[in-house]
Design a protein around this motif. Structure first.
Motif, PDB file in Angstrom:
ATOM      1  N   ASP A  66       0.865  -1.186   0.000  1.00 50.66           N
ATOM      2  CA  ASP A  66       0.000   0.000   0.000  1.00 50.66           C
ATOM      3  C   ASP A  66       0.905   1.241   0.000  1.00 50.66           C
ATOM      4  OD1 ASP A  66      -1.549   2.235   0.859  1.00 50.66           O
ATOM      5  OD2 ASP A  66      -3.050   0.890   1.718  1.00 50.66           O
ATOM      6  N   VAL A  67       0.969   1.908  -1.147  1.00 49.47           N
ATOM      7  CA  VAL A  67       1.942   2.986  -1.341  1.00 49.47           C
ATOM      8  C   VAL A  67       1.722   4.131  -0.352  1.00 49.47           C
ATOM      9  CG1 VAL A  67       2.881   4.645  -3.007  1.00 49.47           C
ATOM     10  CG2 VAL A  67       2.170   2.376  -3.771  1.00 49.47           C
ATOM     11  N   ASP A  68       0.477   4.527  -0.139  1.00 45.14           N
ATOM     12  CA  ASP A  68       0.203   5.628   0.784  1.00 45.14           C
ATOM     13  C   ASP A  68       0.401   5.218   2.240  1.00 45.14           C
ATOM     14  OD1 ASP A  68      -0.290   7.504  -1.165  1.00 45.14           O
ATOM     15  OD2 ASP A  68      -2.450   7.151  -1.206  1.00 45.14           O
ATOM     16  N   LYS A  69       0.099   3.967   2.567  1.00 44.02           N
ATOM     17  CA  LYS A  69       0.326   3.497   3.932  1.00 44.02           C
ATOM     18  C   LYS A  69       1.822   3.486   4.250  1.00 44.02           C
ATOM     19  CE  LYS A  69      -1.092  -0.041   7.233  1.00 44.02           C
ATOM     20  NZ  LYS A  69      -1.898  -1.269   7.451  1.00 44.02           N
ATOM     21  N   VAL A 182      -6.605   8.060 -13.742  1.00 41.05           N
ATOM     22  CA  VAL A 182      -5.473   8.880 -14.168  1.00 41.05           C
ATOM     23  C   VAL A 182      -4.978   8.476 -15.564  1.00 41.05           C
ATOM     24  CG1 VAL A 182      -4.675   9.521 -11.868  1.00 41.05           C
ATOM     25  CG2 VAL A 182      -3.883   7.392 -12.879  1.00 41.05           C
ATOM     26  N   SER A 183      -4.713   9.492 -16.363  1.00 45.39           N
ATOM     27  CA  SER A 183      -4.271   9.256 -17.743  1.00 45.39           C
ATOM     28  C   SER A 183      -2.812   9.641 -17.960  1.00 45.39           C
ATOM     29  CB  SER A 183      -5.152  10.070 -18.711  1.00 45.39           C
ATOM     30  OG  SER A 183      -5.064  11.457 -18.410  1.00 45.39           O
ATOM     31  N   ASP A 184      -2.162  10.170 -16.924  1.00 47.55           N
ATOM     32  CA  ASP A 184      -0.795  10.666 -17.096  1.00 47.55           C
ATOM     33  C   ASP A 184       0.240   9.849 -16.320  1.00 47.55           C
ATOM     34  OD1 ASP A 184      -1.654  11.442 -14.600  1.00 47.55           O
ATOM     35  OD2 ASP A 184      -1.034  13.533 -14.779  1.00 47.55           O
ATOM     36  N   GLN A 185      -0.142   8.670 -15.867  1.00 45.59           N
ATOM     37  CA  GLN A 185       0.806   7.797 -15.172  1.00 45.59           C
ATOM     38  C   GLN A 185       0.878   6.473 -15.923  1.00 45.59           C
ATOM     39  OE1 GLN A 185      -0.348   6.307 -11.356  1.00 45.59           O
ATOM     40  NE2 GLN A 185       1.718   5.690 -10.790  1.00 45.59           N
ATOM     41  N   VAL A 186       2.066   6.138 -16.421  1.00 42.48           N
ATOM     42  CA  VAL A 186       2.260   4.952 -17.265  1.00 42.48           C
ATOM     43  C   VAL A 186       2.993   3.855 -16.491  1.00 42.48           C
ATOM     44  CG1 VAL A 186       3.329   4.064 -19.375  1.00 42.48           C
ATOM     45  CG2 VAL A 186       2.261   6.334 -19.367  1.00 42.48           C
ATOM     46  N   SER A 240     -13.743   8.479 -17.229  1.00 39.62           N
ATOM     47  CA  SER A 240     -13.239   9.802 -17.593  1.00 39.62           C
ATOM     48  C   SER A 240     -11.766   9.913 -17.213  1.00 39.62           C
ATOM     49  CB  SER A 240     -14.024  10.901 -16.860  1.00 39.62           C
ATOM     50  OG  SER A 240     -15.385  10.844 -17.194  1.00 39.62           O
ATOM     51  N   PRO A 241     -10.958  10.550 -18.084  1.00 37.04           N
ATOM     52  CA  PRO A 241      -9.537  10.730 -17.744  1.00 37.04           C
ATOM     53  C   PRO A 241      -9.355  11.787 -16.666  1.00 37.04           C
ATOM     54  CG  PRO A 241     -10.060  11.817 -19.815  1.00 37.04           C
ATOM     55  CD  PRO A 241     -11.298  11.084 -19.415  1.00 37.04           C
ATOM     56  N   ALA A 242      -8.349  11.581 -15.829  1.00 40.23           N
ATOM     57  CA  ALA A 242      -8.038  12.539 -14.767  1.00 40.23           C
ATOM     58  C   ALA A 242      -6.529  12.702 -14.672  1.00 40.23           C
ATOM     59  CB  ALA A 242      -8.613  12.064 -13.439  1.00 40.23           C
ATOM     60  N   SER A 243      -6.107  13.789 -14.091  1.00 36.13           N
ATOM     61  CA  SER A 243      -4.683  14.027 -13.860  1.00 36.13           C
ATOM     62  C   SER A 243      -4.294  13.504 -12.495  1.00 36.13           C
ATOM     63  CB  SER A 243      -4.389  15.524 -13.951  1.00 36.13           C
ATOM     64  OG  SER A 243      -3.105  15.811 -13.451  1.00 36.13           O
ATOM     65  N   SER A 244      -3.074  12.997 -12.372  1.00 38.70           N
ATOM     66  CA  SER A 244      -2.619  12.489 -11.081  1.00 38.70           C
ATOM     67  C   SER A 244      -2.581  13.599 -10.029  1.00 38.70           C
ATOM     68  CB  SER A 244      -1.238  11.847 -11.221  1.00 38.70           C
ATOM     69  OG  SER A 244      -0.313  12.751 -11.783  1.00 38.70           O
ATOM     70  N   SER A 245      -2.448  14.850 -10.473  1.00 37.31           N
ATOM     71  CA  SER A 245      -2.440  15.973  -9.530  1.00 37.31           C
ATOM     72  C   SER A 245      -3.799  16.172  -8.866  1.00 37.31           C
ATOM     73  CB  SER A 245      -2.020  17.266 -10.247  1.00 37.31           C
ATOM     74  OG  SER A 245      -2.956  17.603 -11.259  1.00 37.31           O
ATOM     75  N   GLU A 246      -4.855  15.595  -9.456  1.00 36.54           N
ATOM     76  CA  GLU A 246      -6.199  15.694  -8.888  1.00 36.54           C
ATOM     77  C   GLU A 246      -6.471  14.627  -7.838  1.00 36.54           C
ATOM     78  OE1 GLU A 246      -9.307  16.152 -11.970  1.00 36.54           O
ATOM     79  OE2 GLU A 246      -7.621  16.197 -13.387  1.00 36.54           O
ATOM     80  N   MET A 247      -5.600  13.627  -7.774  1.00 32.20           N
ATOM     81  CA  MET A 247      -5.811  12.525  -6.840  1.00 32.20           C
ATOM     82  C   MET A 247      -5.382  12.928  -5.423  1.00 32.20           C
ATOM     83  SD  MET A 247      -7.030  10.092  -8.752  1.00 32.20           S
ATOM     84  CE  MET A 247      -7.854  11.313  -9.782  1.00 32.20           C
ATOM     85  N   TRP A 249      -3.613  11.569  -3.269  1.00 36.59           N
ATOM     86  CA  TRP A 249      -2.562  10.641  -2.880  1.00 36.59           C
ATOM     87  C   TRP A 249      -1.628  11.297  -1.867  1.00 36.59           C
ATOM     88  CZ3 TRP A 249      -1.387   9.355  -8.662  1.00 36.59           C
ATOM     89  CH2 TRP A 249      -2.300   8.397  -9.116  1.00 36.59           C
ATOM     90  N   ILE A 250      -1.157  10.505  -0.928  1.00 39.66           N
ATOM     91  CA  ILE A 250      -0.186  10.988   0.055  1.00 39.66           C
ATOM     92  C   ILE A 250       1.223  10.894  -0.529  1.00 39.66           C
ATOM     93  CG2 ILE A 250       0.812  10.542   2.332  1.00 39.66           C
ATOM     94  CD1 ILE A 250      -1.979   9.426   3.124  1.00 39.66           C
ATOM     95  N   ALA A 251       1.510   9.778  -1.175  1.00 43.79           N
ATOM     96  CA  ALA A 251       2.846   9.542  -1.729  1.00 43.79           C
ATOM     97  C   ALA A 251       2.913   9.964  -3.197  1.00 43.79           C
ATOM     98  CB  ALA A 251       3.204   8.063  -1.612  1.00 43.79           C
ATOM     99  N   LYS A 252       4.071  10.443  -3.618  1.00 46.40           N
ATOM    100  CA  LYS A 252       4.316  10.702  -5.037  1.00 46.40           C
ATOM    101  C   LYS A 252       4.332   9.381  -5.795  1.00 46.40           C
ATOM    102  CE  LYS A 252       7.218  14.848  -4.603  1.00 46.40           C
ATOM    103  NZ  LYS A 252       8.587  15.377  -4.868  1.00 46.40           N
TER     104      LYS A 252
END
Length: 294
Positions: A66-69, A182-186, A240-247, A249-252
């Protein structure tokens, strides 16, 4: 004998299945689907029970993923991803076992993608950092090892009491719910069945060093979601596509942590292209009588 830690997890469940009767599954909370298993709290760092079994192969798949944990509790992440790995590496060396350590694409910073096995690791979050430190513990204490990096695993089976991303999305779409992805994370989405078969072949051939075992198609989570919807004849218009900056998330997250799988292409069980992987996923779900997805 082959021993698999994290045997109740998304990857572990498939690993114990492909190794069949020659496997012992180690778990803590989520019981594995194998006739031989061992309940063990690895966080105690008392793993004498593994040493007493003296397996020929140890596949260490257990981790805090769990990345944020991990970001919120770096001490716990270090305990589970680094300290436990160190102790397992020491045991493997003492009993002369072949050690396979499951790592992640998140050891890379994601600035360019298509990472090869010998590219420099530069993690940008606690999860990636602790998994990379786990790799270093394996190399430090074990002389007979394989480090396996994978990316965004998914599969037809819930694991550890929860759905993976693919099952979560299929349930949402089946219920007619709109989702933003998210549409900007590959990454390199990896079907757990494909992963398990590739890893089994690596174990049988005693491949050593580092290898990337992941899907052959790098793509964003949004593109993956659209292809998943099409494969299952669900409404892709709900996505719908979203940007990771809109999430929230705690961790990068690395923006492009896709893995180069040329080395794995030498295997008989090769990394699957996304279209073939999703067809396999659909077939597995259709064959599962208990599935509520379709």
């Amino acid at each position: 004998m082959i021993l698999v830690t994290g045997a109740g997890g998304l990857l572990g469940k498939k690993l114990v299945k492909v190794f069949d009767d020659d496997v012992v599954g180690v778990y803590y909370k989520s019981k594995p689907e194998t006739s031989r298993y061992l309940s063990l709290d690895l966080s105690s760092l008392n793993i004498k029970a593994i040493e007493d079994l003296s397996p020929d192969v140890i596949i260490h798949a257990a981790a805090l993923t769990d990345v944020d944990k991990c970001e919120k509790d770096p001490g716990l992440a270090r305990l589970l991803n680094v300290d436990v790995t160190r102790e397992i590496s020491k045991v493997a060396e003492r009993i002369n076992a072949y050690l396979v350590y499951i790592s992640t694409d998140y050891v890379f910073d994601g600035k360019r993608g298509n990472y090869r096995e010998d590219d420099e690791a530069s993690p940008i979050n606690v999860y990636g950092l602790t998994k990379f430190e786990g790799e270093k513990e394996v190399m430090r204490f074990s002389s007979n090892y394989l480090i396996v990096r994978t990316s965004t695993p998914y599969g037809s089976n819930p694991a550890s009491g929860k759905d993976n991303f693919a099952l979560w999305l299929l349930r949402k779409l089946k219920n007619g719910e709109k989702v933003r992805i998210v549409s900007d994370q590959v990454t390199s989405p990896t079907l757990n069945t494909n992963f398990a078969l590739m890893l089994k072949e690596c174990v049988e051939k005693k491949v050593k060093g580092i290898i990337h075992l992941a899907g052959a198609s790098p793509l964003s989570r949004y593109d993956f979601s659209v292809l998943l919807a099409r494969t299952f004849n669900l409404d892709e218009g709900l996505i719908s596509p979203a940007s990771s900056s809109e999430m929230n998330w705690i961790a990068k997250r690395p923006m492009n942590s896709s893995l180069n799988v040329e080395k794995a292409m030498m295997l008989e069980n090769k990394p699957l292209k996304i279209e073939d992987a999703l067809k396999t996923l659909k077939k597995e779900i259709e064959e599962n009588e208990n599935s509520e997805i379709i």
